[in-house]
Motif scaffolding. Structure first.
Motif, PDB file in Angstrom:
ATOM      1  N   ALA A 154      47.544 -34.243 -20.938  1.00  0.00           N
ATOM      2  CA  ALA A 154      48.097 -35.543 -20.535  1.00  0.00           C
ATOM      3  C   ALA A 154      47.819 -36.601 -21.598  1.00  0.00           C
ATOM      4  O   ALA A 154      48.697 -37.423 -21.916  1.00  0.00           O
ATOM      5  N   GLY A 155      46.621 -36.584 -22.159  1.00  0.00           N
ATOM      6  CA  GLY A 155      46.284 -37.557 -23.186  1.00  0.00           C
ATOM      7  C   GLY A 155      47.095 -37.391 -24.450  1.00  0.00           C
ATOM      8  O   GLY A 155      47.536 -38.374 -25.047  1.00  0.00           O
ATOM      9  N   SER A 156      47.328 -36.152 -24.854  1.00  0.00           N
ATOM     10  CA  SER A 156      48.093 -35.937 -26.086  1.00  0.00           C
ATOM     11  C   SER A 156      49.543 -36.380 -25.920  1.00  0.00           C
ATOM     12  O   SER A 156      50.105 -37.018 -26.816  1.00  0.00           O
ATOM     13  N   VAL A 157      50.131 -36.079 -24.780  1.00  0.00           N
ATOM     14  CA  VAL A 157      51.522 -36.502 -24.543  1.00  0.00           C
ATOM     15  C   VAL A 157      51.591 -38.025 -24.442  1.00  0.00           C
ATOM     16  O   VAL A 157      52.450 -38.668 -25.062  1.00  0.00           O
ATOM     17  N   SER A 158      50.678 -38.617 -23.669  1.00  0.00           N
ATOM     18  CA  SER A 158      50.684 -40.076 -23.485  1.00  0.00           C
ATOM     19  C   SER A 158      50.445 -40.814 -24.797  1.00  0.00           C
ATOM     20  O   SER A 158      51.150 -41.777 -25.110  1.00  0.00           O
ATOM     21  N   LEU A 159      49.460 -40.372 -25.562  1.00  0.00           N
ATOM     22  CA  LEU A 159      49.165 -41.037 -26.826  1.00  0.00           C
ATOM     23  C   LEU A 159      50.294 -40.878 -27.837  1.00  0.00           C
ATOM     24  O   LEU A 159      50.576 -41.798 -28.607  1.00  0.00           O
ATOM     25  N   THR A 160      50.959 -39.730 -27.828  1.00  0.00           N
ATOM     26  CA  THR A 160      52.089 -39.531 -28.738  1.00  0.00           C
ATOM     27  C   THR A 160      53.217 -40.490 -28.415  1.00  0.00           C
ATOM     28  O   THR A 160      53.749 -41.169 -29.306  1.00  0.00           O
ATOM     29  N   VAL A 161      53.573 -40.572 -27.137  1.00  0.00           N
ATOM     30  CA  VAL A 161      54.653 -41.481 -26.727  1.00  0.00           C
ATOM     31  C   VAL A 161      54.250 -42.922 -27.024  1.00  0.00           C
ATOM     32  O   VAL A 161      55.056 -43.709 -27.562  1.00  0.00           O
ATOM     33  N   LEU A 162      53.026 -43.295 -26.700  1.00  0.00           N
ATOM     34  CA  LEU A 162      52.546 -44.653 -26.956  1.00  0.00           C
ATOM     35  C   LEU A 162      52.564 -44.984 -28.442  1.00  0.00           C
ATOM     36  O   LEU A 162      53.000 -46.080 -28.845  1.00  0.00           O
ATOM     37  N   LEU A 163      52.127 -44.067 -29.274  1.00  0.00           N
ATOM     38  CA  LEU A 163      52.117 -44.279 -30.713  1.00  0.00           C
ATOM     39  C   LEU A 163      53.525 -44.476 -31.253  1.00  0.00           C
ATOM     40  O   LEU A 163      53.760 -45.365 -32.091  1.00  0.00           O
ATOM     41  N   TRP A 164      54.475 -43.700 -30.774  1.00  0.00           N
ATOM     42  CA  TRP A 164      55.849 -43.838 -31.234  1.00  0.00           C
ATOM     43  C   TRP A 164      56.483 -45.129 -30.717  1.00  0.00           C
ATOM     44  O   TRP A 164      57.282 -45.753 -31.426  1.00  0.00           O
ATOM     45  N   ILE A 165      56.155 -45.536 -29.508  1.00  0.00           N
ATOM     46  CA  ILE A 165      56.668 -46.816 -28.998  1.00  0.00           C
ATOM     47  C   ILE A 165      56.130 -47.963 -29.845  1.00  0.00           C
ATOM     48  O   ILE A 165      56.882 -48.868 -30.230  1.00  0.00           O
ATOM     49  N   ILE A 166      54.848 -47.928 -30.153  1.00  0.00           N
ATOM     50  CA  ILE A 166      54.247 -48.965 -30.993  1.00  0.00           C
ATOM     51  C   ILE A 166      54.878 -48.934 -32.386  1.00  0.00           C
ATOM     52  O   ILE A 166      55.182 -49.985 -32.976  1.00  0.00           O
TER      53      ILE A 166
END
Length: 132
Positions: free
Chosen positions: A115-127
Motif C-alpha cells: 500500500a505504501g509503495s503504490v500510494s507514494l508512487t502516485v503521490l510522487l507523480w502527482i507532486i
C-alpha cells in the motif's frame, strides 16, 4: 534408520506445488523482482545523464523518448519498483532489529509495504506534475 528398499512417495525437497502461496511469500518474490528491475532502471538513469553530458540535441532526443506515453509508463514502473524495494528493505530492517516476527505483524508489514509503495508512487507523480 530409514528402510532403503522402501519407495518414498514424498518429494525429496519442497516445491512450489507443495507451498500454499501466502501474501508474505509473494511480497518476498516481488522484492526480488523489483531489485532486478532496478538494474534496468539504473541503465535508464545513466543513459539520461550521458545524454545530458552529450549536448542539447541528444538530451532532447532522450527526453522525447522518456516523455512519450511508453516512456512515462516505464518511468512510473521504475518509480514504483524503487519505492517498493526501499519499503521492502525497511521491512527487512525491522526484522533485523528483532521485531515484527508474529503472524499479524508480518502480514501487516507486507500489506503496508504494498500500500505504501503504490500510494507514494502516485503521490510522487502527482507532486511531479504539479511542480512541472
Amino acid at each position: 534408520m530409514s528402510d532403503v528398499g522402501m519407495k518414498n512417495s514424498r518429494p525429496l525437497s519442497p516445491h512450489i506445488q507443495i507451498y500454499k502461496p501466502i501474501f508474505t511469500m509473494i511480497m518476498s518474490i516481488l522484492h526480488r523482482i523489483t531489485g532486478g528491475a532496478l538494474y534496468f532502471g539504473t541503465i535508464l538513469v545513466a543513459w539520461w545523464l550521458v545524454a545530458a553530458a552529450a549536448g542539447p540535441a541528444y538530451f532532447d532526443f532522450v527526453n522525447a523518448i522518456y516523455g512519450s506515453i511508453l516512456g512515462r509508463l516505464v518511468l512510473f514502473g521504475f518509480t514504483w519498483a524503487l519505492l517498493h524495494h526501499m519499503l521492502g528493505g525497511l521491512r527487512h530492517f525491522i526484522w533485523d532489529m528483532g521485531h515484527g516476527f508474529g503472524p499479524e505483524a508480518r502480514e501487516w508489514l507486507a500489506r503496508a509495504t504494498l500500500a505504501g509503495s503504490v500510494s507514494l508512487t502516485v503521490l510522487l507523480w502527482i507532486i511531479g506534475y504539479a511542480v512541472r
